[in-house]
Motif scaffolding. Structure first.
Motif, PDB file in Angstrom:
ATOM      1  N   CYS A 162     -12.242   4.821  11.770  1.00  0.00           N
ATOM      2  CA  CYS A 162     -12.081   5.701  10.603  1.00  0.00           C
ATOM      3  C   CYS A 162     -10.945   5.308   9.659  1.00  0.00           C
ATOM      4  O   CYS A 162     -11.034   5.518   8.451  1.00  0.00           O
ATOM      5  N   THR A 163      -9.860   4.797  10.217  1.00  0.00           N
ATOM      6  CA  THR A 163      -8.670   4.598   9.386  1.00  0.00           C
ATOM      7  C   THR A 163      -8.811   3.468   8.384  1.00  0.00           C
ATOM      8  O   THR A 163      -8.048   3.402   7.424  1.00  0.00           O
ATOM      9  N   GLN A 164      -9.797   2.582   8.577  1.00  0.00           N
ATOM     10  CA  GLN A 164      -9.961   1.495   7.611  1.00  0.00           C
ATOM     11  C   GLN A 164     -10.279   2.025   6.222  1.00  0.00           C
ATOM     12  O   GLN A 164      -9.939   1.395   5.215  1.00  0.00           O
ATOM     13  N   CYS A 165     -10.933   3.173   6.154  1.00  0.00           N
ATOM     14  CA  CYS A 165     -11.282   3.757   4.853  1.00  0.00           C
ATOM     15  C   CYS A 165     -10.493   5.022   4.552  1.00  0.00           C
ATOM     16  O   CYS A 165     -10.329   5.387   3.380  1.00  0.00           O
ATOM     17  N   HIS A 166     -10.000   5.699   5.573  1.00  0.00           N
ATOM     18  CA  HIS A 166      -9.413   7.023   5.356  1.00  0.00           C
ATOM     19  C   HIS A 166      -7.998   7.178   5.913  1.00  0.00           C
ATOM     20  O   HIS A 166      -7.455   8.286   5.873  1.00  0.00           O
ATOM     21  N   GLY A 167      -7.422   6.098   6.437  1.00  0.00           N
ATOM     22  CA  GLY A 167      -6.069   6.186   6.965  1.00  0.00           C
ATOM     23  C   GLY A 167      -5.122   5.235   6.273  1.00  0.00           C
ATOM     24  O   GLY A 167      -5.509   4.448   5.413  1.00  0.00           O
ATOM     25  N   ARG A 168      -3.841   5.322   6.636  1.00  0.00           N
ATOM     26  CA  ARG A 168      -2.800   4.431   6.119  1.00  0.00           C
ATOM     27  C   ARG A 168      -2.781   4.423   4.583  1.00  0.00           C
ATOM     28  O   ARG A 168      -2.662   3.391   3.948  1.00  0.00           O
ATOM     29  N   PRO A 216       6.376   2.072   6.726  1.00  0.00           N
ATOM     30  CA  PRO A 216       7.211   1.366   5.741  1.00  0.00           C
ATOM     31  C   PRO A 216       7.196  -0.128   6.026  1.00  0.00           C
ATOM     32  O   PRO A 216       6.979  -0.553   7.171  1.00  0.00           O
ATOM     33  N   PRO A 217       7.413  -0.945   5.004  1.00  0.00           N
ATOM     34  CA  PRO A 217       7.372  -2.406   5.210  1.00  0.00           C
ATOM     35  C   PRO A 217       8.411  -2.858   6.221  1.00  0.00           C
ATOM     36  O   PRO A 217       9.517  -2.324   6.289  1.00  0.00           O
ATOM     37  N   ARG A 218       8.033  -3.838   7.007  1.00  0.00           N
ATOM     38  CA  ARG A 218       8.946  -4.408   7.995  1.00  0.00           C
ATOM     39  C   ARG A 218       9.453  -5.762   7.486  1.00  0.00           C
ATOM     40  O   ARG A 218       8.753  -6.470   6.771  1.00  0.00           O
ATOM     41  N   ASN A 219      10.667  -6.099   7.860  1.00  0.00           N
ATOM     42  CA  ASN A 219      11.265  -7.392   7.506  1.00  0.00           C
ATOM     43  C   ASN A 219      11.377  -7.602   6.001  1.00  0.00           C
ATOM     44  O   ASN A 219      11.355  -8.733   5.522  1.00  0.00           O
ATOM     45  N   LEU A 220      11.478  -6.518   5.247  1.00  0.00           N
ATOM     46  CA  LEU A 220      11.478  -6.640   3.785  1.00  0.00           C
ATOM     47  C   LEU A 220      12.885  -6.661   3.206  1.00  0.00           C
ATOM     48  O   LEU A 220      13.218  -7.536   2.404  1.00  0.00           O
ATOM     49  N   PHE A 224       4.711  -6.166  -8.824  1.00  0.00           N
ATOM     50  CA  PHE A 224       4.931  -6.908  -7.599  1.00  0.00           C
ATOM     51  C   PHE A 224       4.364  -6.113  -6.433  1.00  0.00           C
ATOM     52  O   PHE A 224       4.255  -4.881  -6.490  1.00  0.00           O
ATOM     53  N   ILE A 225       4.009  -6.788  -5.359  1.00  0.00           N
ATOM     54  CA  ILE A 225       3.372  -6.106  -4.234  1.00  0.00           C
ATOM     55  C   ILE A 225       4.327  -5.152  -3.522  1.00  0.00           C
ATOM     56  O   ILE A 225       3.879  -4.226  -2.855  1.00  0.00           O
ATOM     57  N   TYR A 226       5.636  -5.389  -3.645  1.00  0.00           N
ATOM     58  CA  TYR A 226       6.633  -4.479  -3.076  1.00  0.00           C
ATOM     59  C   TYR A 226       7.449  -3.893  -4.229  1.00  0.00           C
ATOM     60  O   TYR A 226       8.445  -4.491  -4.667  1.00  0.00           O
ATOM     61  N   ALA A 227       7.037  -2.723  -4.696  1.00  0.00           N
ATOM     62  CA  ALA A 227       7.713  -2.114  -5.842  1.00  0.00           C
ATOM     63  C   ALA A 227       9.168  -1.785  -5.533  1.00  0.00           C
ATOM     64  O   ALA A 227      10.003  -1.737  -6.442  1.00  0.00           O
ATOM     65  N   GLU A 228       9.493  -1.572  -4.246  1.00  0.00           N
ATOM     66  CA  GLU A 228      10.860  -1.209  -3.895  1.00  0.00           C
ATOM     67  C   GLU A 228      11.863  -2.339  -4.142  1.00  0.00           C
ATOM     68  O   GLU A 228      13.072  -2.104  -4.190  1.00  0.00           O
TER      69      GLU A 228
END
Length: 637
Positions: free
Chosen positions: A54-60, A143-147, A373-377
């Motif tokens: 389910c999470t491929q379309c409705h999660g994360r 949240p992103p890791r190693n960023l 950019f892919i990481y707006a932060e």
């Protein structure tokens, strides 16, 4: 008409969203899998089903049809058309109708395996029993890791004389009850470091032959002398960066101008040890001599939207420098990670001369992407700025002080290069945790603090005791429960093998093929021949961040019957017998060139049976072939 309305309604439900409740007839209800009779445990019984199906379309963070499965609250909220589950009423819940396949034309999940009757029964019991949900479980995008940058809370002693890498690994080894064995011999270390730093076997009578046991500084001095060899260093590392930057000497796009080489720029950057942040900036915001990387390949004919040059630039920059694979998300929202179509198109827009319409699976969506950019932060791109300014902003974001991913990505690639496996695996998924996070973070910070000097980081790695440990095998199962115990056994790359053969035979690449020449033209500087292709050199139409170490049938055929290697060995054998030498002198020369050592008595006896007395061309050719087939020749131990 009623039948038509039902079909149309089902199709609309399938495509656009969900109705408030299931409309299951009594007959259909009888055919539903019965609810599970036992008490349901969410973490054990339900989470794996939702995670997989389910999470491929409705999660994360995804909300197809307006429905999100991130938390219990979003589940109960439902989708654009109403409720998806009705607490205590599984038979009336739309979720059950869809996963049970009541309407064969409208079954969830759309892709992948259908749920089994047992899984549907678990979901029914979960709904009937009140939709329990562990408070510490969610399907929210993490949240992103190693960023962002992180300084590990570890104490490094600069006066202990112990390499910082070894200081960091000491508690790691203790935790895994591993007592490091003695370092490898001087000869093995010299061969390992020569091949890793210069791509060459230690020369006869060179520094590798004079490393003295008991001198703790000799290995450090050897490493520094190799790193100071600008020419051989640059020629060797060209192959590594050619793979990453899709740079080659012939192939698709070079004939019609749809592709531009960057060899001269790259060679100069490596030779001069251009700081890595400047290296990256000159590729992302390129000069004319470095623009071939982001220019990509202008393909002939009809091309998928995900392979247009602007999208190639987005894919390549994110993969090489940020450890992010956007290839799936360049066609549709990715099913293997959290990247979305909008992320890829946003970055592609930075490289575009004008607005970009988003295409999903090569179909126009009518939506126009905005540069980001892919990481707006880490920083924002001015969507109204001209392309030149957008590229400048992008280069500043990627190489800026807030970005900790750039340094981590390159030190991870270097670690994988020298140790056979990255601190983070896969190399292009830097969202994964490292097997030693402190080591990854410390190496990244050390690189930044030394002005992005890659040679300094390389010296640090290859002078560590960790690098000098005896090599170990890296089996397929090791990826799951990997524990570092030493560098992995690695095969010579195609270029390293060809150069090692050239050192053995004195036959290098030249304008007159297979003719000896005093100009030692390295394999990294020429287009691939059949031998190089068989040994895994890629065509570089796509970014290649690691080559396979697995042996193939093609390699076996090329090494045993291929014309390329055979012609080299035939020519070398003829040259060797034309000059009168004794058997002992010839064998000494061959073993010194191949292995940086003398032959043993047993090896001498066997070899003499090959070559005859006096040496015969066919016998010498057989001996040369047997030599280059040995694991000691083909592997880095």
């Amino acid at each position: 008409m009623l039948h038509c309305r039902y079909v149309v309604g089902a199709l609309m439900l399938f495509e656009f969203g969900y109705s408030a409740a299931a409309k299951i007839t009594p007959e259909q209800a009888e055919n539903l899998p019965a609810p599970a009779s036992d008490a349901v445990v969410f973490s054990r019984d339900i989470k794996p089903i939702l995670d997989t199906s389910c999470t491929q379309c409705h999660g994360r963070g995804r909300n197809k049809g307006g429905f999100q499965l991130d938390t219990r609250e979003t589940l109960l909220k439902g989708g654009d058309s109403g409720a998806v589950v009705l607490k205590g009423r599984s038979q009336d819940s739309l979720l059950i109708e869809l996963v049970a396949g009541v309407d064969p034309e409208n079954v969830m999940p759309k892709k992948g395996k259908r749920l089994t009757p047992q899984q549907v029964g678990l979901l029914r019991a979960w709904i009937d029993q009140g939709l329990s949900w562990d408070t510490d479980i969610s399907f929210v995008k993490p949240p992103p890791r190693n960023l962002t940058r992180r300084v590990p809370e570890i104490q490094i002693s600069a006066t202990s004389g112990v390499n910082p890498i070894d200081q960091i690994l000491e508690p790691y080894f203790q935790a895994h009850q591993f007592k490091p064995p003695k370092p490898v011999s001087d000869r093995l270390f010299a061969r390992r470091v020569y091949l890793d730093l210069l791509g060459l076997v230690p020369p006869v009578g060179g520094p590798g032959g004079f490393v003295s046991d008991g001198d703790p500084e000799m290995r450090v001095r050897l490493v520094r002398s190799l790193l100071e060899d600008k020419l051989n260093y640059a020629e060797h590392w060209l192959s590594f960066w050619n793979d990453l930057l899709r740079n080659d000497y012939r192939g698709t796009g070079y004939i019609d101008g749809g592709r531009k080489p960057i060899t001269t720029w790259l060679f100069n950057a490596l030779s001069n040890n251009l700081p890595f942040d400047q290296f990256v900036a000159q590729l992302v915001n390129p000069k004319p001599e470095s623009e071939g990387f982001t220019k990509g390949i202008v393909w002939r004919g009809v091309v998928n939207a995900s392979q247009l040059p602007d999208m190639q630039a987005a894919q390549n920059v994110s993969q090489v420098f940020m450890g992010v694979n956007l290839k799936c998300a360049s066609c549709h929202d990715s099913f293997i990670n959290d990247w979305r179509l909008a992320d890829s198109y946003g970055l592609a827009c930075v490289f575009s001369d004008g607005p970009l319409e988003m295409f999903q699976c090569d179909k126009p969506t009518g939506q126009t992407a905005r540069p980001r950019f892919i990481y707006a932060e880490l920083g924002l791109i001015d969507s109204k700025a001209p392309k030149s300014e957008r590229l400048r902003q992008l280069a500043e974001i990627i190489t800026g002080p807030r970005d900790g991913r750039l340094a981590r990505t390159i030190v991870n690639r270097l670690w994988a290069r020298f140790f056979g496996r990255g601190l983070v695996e896969p190399l292009d998924d830097m969202e994964q945790a490292a097997w030693n996070q402190d080591l990854l973070d410390w190496l990244a910070e050390d690189l930044i603090n030394h002005g992005y000097d890659l040679k300094q980081t390389i010296e640090l790695m290859v002078t560590s005791q960790a690098y000098q440990l005896p090599s170990v095998g890296l089996g397929e199962a090791a990826a799951k429960d990997y524990v570092f115990r030493g560098p992995g056994i690695r095969r010579l790359s195609a270029e390293e093998f060809r150069d090692a053969v050239a050192q053995l035979t004195a036959i290098w690449y030249s304008k007159a093929e297979f003719t000896a020449t005093t100009a030692e033209i390295r394999a990294s500087l020429v287009a691939a021949d059949p031998l190089a292709i068989a040994l895994g050199r890629p065509n570089r139409e796509q970014v290649i961040t690691s080559r396979s170490d697995a042996a193939t049938t093609l390699q076996a055929l090329e090494l045993t019957n291929g014309k390329t290697l055979s012609a080299i060995l035939q020519r070398a054998a003829l040259m060797m017998v034309e000059f009168p030498v004794t058997n002992d002198e010839l064998l000494e020369r061959i073993y010194r060139r191949a292995f940086a050592r003398s032959p043993t008595a047993e090896e001498k006896a066997s070899a003499k049976e090959f070559i005859g007395e006096p040496p015969q061309k066919e016998g010498v050719e057989d001996l040369l072939w047997a030599t280059v087939m040995l694991p000691e020749f083909q592997l880095i131990y």
